[in-house]
Write a protein that holds these residues in place. Sequence first.
Motif, PDB file in Angstrom:
ATOM      1  N   LEU A  69       1.011  -1.378   0.227  1.00 22.08           N
ATOM      2  CA  LEU A  69       0.121   0.403  -0.119  1.00 22.08           C
ATOM      3  C   LEU A  69       0.718   1.205  -0.317  1.00 22.08           C
ATOM      4  N   TRP A  70       1.902   1.432   0.963  1.00 19.83           N
ATOM      5  CA  TRP A  70       3.225   2.592   1.299  1.00 19.83           C
ATOM      6  C   TRP A  70       3.589   2.488  -0.727  1.00 19.83           C
ATOM      7  N   ASN A  71       4.182   1.343  -0.904  1.00 15.18           N
ATOM      8  CA  ASN A  71       4.841   1.503  -2.672  1.00 15.18           C
ATOM      9  C   ASN A  71       3.498   2.014  -3.601  1.00 15.18           C
ATOM     10  N   THR A  72       2.775   1.899  -3.438  1.00 13.75           N
ATOM     11  CA  THR A  72       1.442   2.355  -4.090  1.00 13.75           C
ATOM     12  C   THR A  72       1.238   3.556  -4.378  1.00 13.75           C
ATOM     13  N   THR A  73       1.303   4.096  -2.140  1.00 16.12           N
ATOM     14  CA  THR A  73       0.963   5.740  -2.872  1.00 16.12           C
ATOM     15  C   THR A  73       2.263   6.660  -3.136  1.00 16.12           C
ATOM     16  N   LEU A  74       2.809   5.788  -2.867  1.00 13.77           N
ATOM     17  CA  LEU A  74       4.488   6.056  -2.948  1.00 13.77           C
ATOM     18  C   LEU A  74       4.325   6.872  -4.712  1.00 13.77           C
ATOM     19  N   PHE A  75       4.145   5.544  -5.377  1.00 15.66           N
ATOM     20  CA  PHE A  75       4.088   5.509  -7.143  1.00 15.66           C
ATOM     21  C   PHE A  75       2.478   6.942  -7.103  1.00 15.66           C
ATOM     22  N   VAL A  76       1.640   7.794  -6.287  1.00 18.38           N
ATOM     23  CA  VAL A  76       0.731   8.230  -7.000  1.00 18.38           C
ATOM     24  C   VAL A  76       1.457   9.830  -6.258  1.00 18.38           C
ATOM     25  N   ILE A  77       2.044   9.797  -5.275  1.00 21.30           N
ATOM     26  CA  ILE A  77       3.281  11.172  -4.778  1.00 21.30           C
ATOM     27  C   ILE A  77       3.271  11.544  -5.882  1.00 21.30           C
ATOM     28  N   LEU A  78       4.332  10.303  -6.489  1.00 22.07           N
ATOM     29  CA  LEU A  78       6.123  10.794  -7.459  1.00 22.07           C
ATOM     30  C   LEU A  78       4.972  10.946  -8.935  1.00 22.07           C
ATOM     31  N   THR A  79       3.897  10.452  -9.167  1.00 21.12           N
ATOM     32  CA  THR A  79       3.833  10.909 -10.831  1.00 21.12           C
ATOM     33  C   THR A  79       2.477  11.898 -11.174  1.00 21.12           C
ATOM     34  N   THR A  80       1.362  12.133  -9.987  1.00 23.42           N
ATOM     35  CA  THR A  80       0.640  12.852 -10.381  1.00 23.42           C
ATOM     36  C   THR A  80       0.784  14.328 -10.306  1.00 23.42           C
ATOM     37  N   PRO A  81       1.488  14.688  -9.209  1.00 23.71           N
ATOM     38  CA  PRO A  81       1.993  16.367  -9.848  1.00 23.71           C
ATOM     39  C   PRO A  81       2.937  16.768 -11.036  1.00 23.71           C
ATOM     40  N   THR A  82       3.616  15.463 -11.061  1.00 20.53           N
ATOM     41  CA  THR A  82       4.790  15.329 -12.063  1.00 20.53           C
ATOM     42  C   THR A  82       3.756  15.901 -13.752  1.00 20.53           C
ATOM     43  N   MET A  83       2.366  14.576 -13.426  1.00 19.83           N
ATOM     44  CA  MET A  83       1.743  14.367 -14.635  1.00 19.83           C
ATOM     45  C   MET A  83       0.944  15.376 -15.310  1.00 19.83           C
ATOM     46  N   ARG A 245       6.832  -3.983  -5.394  1.00 18.87           N
ATOM     47  CA  ARG A 245       5.682  -4.328  -5.788  1.00 18.87           C
ATOM     48  C   ARG A 245       4.416  -3.490  -5.608  1.00 18.87           C
ATOM     49  N   PRO A 246       3.558  -2.897  -6.010  1.00 17.40           N
ATOM     50  CA  PRO A 246       1.978  -2.411  -5.933  1.00 17.40           C
ATOM     51  C   PRO A 246       0.979  -3.036  -4.625  1.00 17.40           C
ATOM     52  N   LEU A 247      -0.035  -2.602  -4.287  1.00 12.61           N
ATOM     53  CA  LEU A 247      -1.267  -3.406  -3.733  1.00 12.61           C
ATOM     54  C   LEU A 247      -1.379  -4.671  -4.801  1.00 12.61           C
ATOM     55  N   ILE A 248      -2.166  -3.831  -5.689  1.00  6.52           N
ATOM     56  CA  ILE A 248      -2.971  -4.714  -6.466  1.00  6.52           C
ATOM     57  C   ILE A 248      -2.113  -5.741  -7.161  1.00  6.52           C
TER      58      ILE A 248
END
Length: 291
Positions: A69-83, A245-248
């Motif tokens: 879950l943390w790995n997935t959240t980190l991915f969200v943090i890294l990609t959303t503002p940059t995107m 490894r993401p949550l899904i």
Amino acid sequence: MKRRLLMQDMKAFLFILPFFVVYIIFTIFPVIKGLEMSLYDWNLVKKLEFVGLENYQKMFGDPHFWRTLWNTTLFVILTTPTMVLLSLGLALLANLNTRFKTIFRSSFFIPSILSVSVISFLVIFMLQPYNGFVNNFIQSIGINMEPFWMDDKVLSWVTIVMVTLWWTVGFNMILFLAGLQDIPESLYEASEIDGATGWQMFKYITLPQLVPIGRVIILLQILASYKVFAQILLITDGGPGGATRPLIQYIYEVGFTQNNLGYAAAMSYALFFILLILSIVQLKNQKQEEG
């Protein structure tokens, strides 16, 4: 009169009935079935016994769940503002009235039509440590390095984020571009007469007009990022050492590798409620700002 309106409603209902049938079979029924599965000890063949909330209790004490879950959240943090920033910049570039605007729009959007498998295997080929294009290019410009992109935690995240941005930025760019083209040209003409600079036009006209579509893009990007799976599975397989490894992916492994569909369903519902809460908060903030 009422009978005529009723007949019109019945005709309209008949037109949308096929969609409702398909929606109920492939969306509503799986949601209800998944909730039932989360309350049972259920394998790939059949349900074994009713366990109630035991799967959910197990989830809260599972370190692998929290790490993914943390790995997935980190991915969200890294990609959303940059995107959001990158897609806005590309949309502004594609909106310029130049002879190259068609080339800009097509070149920015083309990667988004490729399948995730094509994108992933292309990246793997380019990032091979000894004969990959990227490492050969690095050495050709005088940098004596041989990065192992898939075996380093930081480089693995850099790879995943960059691939995702390159692959999906075109769709968000199109949304911003549509928003830019909806801004009345008269606003810019009036501000130019008043002596506004280009930066002032962008700050006080363009950005405020793009706020509604910007909120939509942020929400869509957050939801899409929390559901990340395929590119990570194909490029790093969640490695090195489970660092990406993401949550899904963990849900997939528990359900179809460990043969525990009940626990996988419980984690799926946890992710569903996380996304539901984020969506409600975003929509509530939007209504408050508009009100």
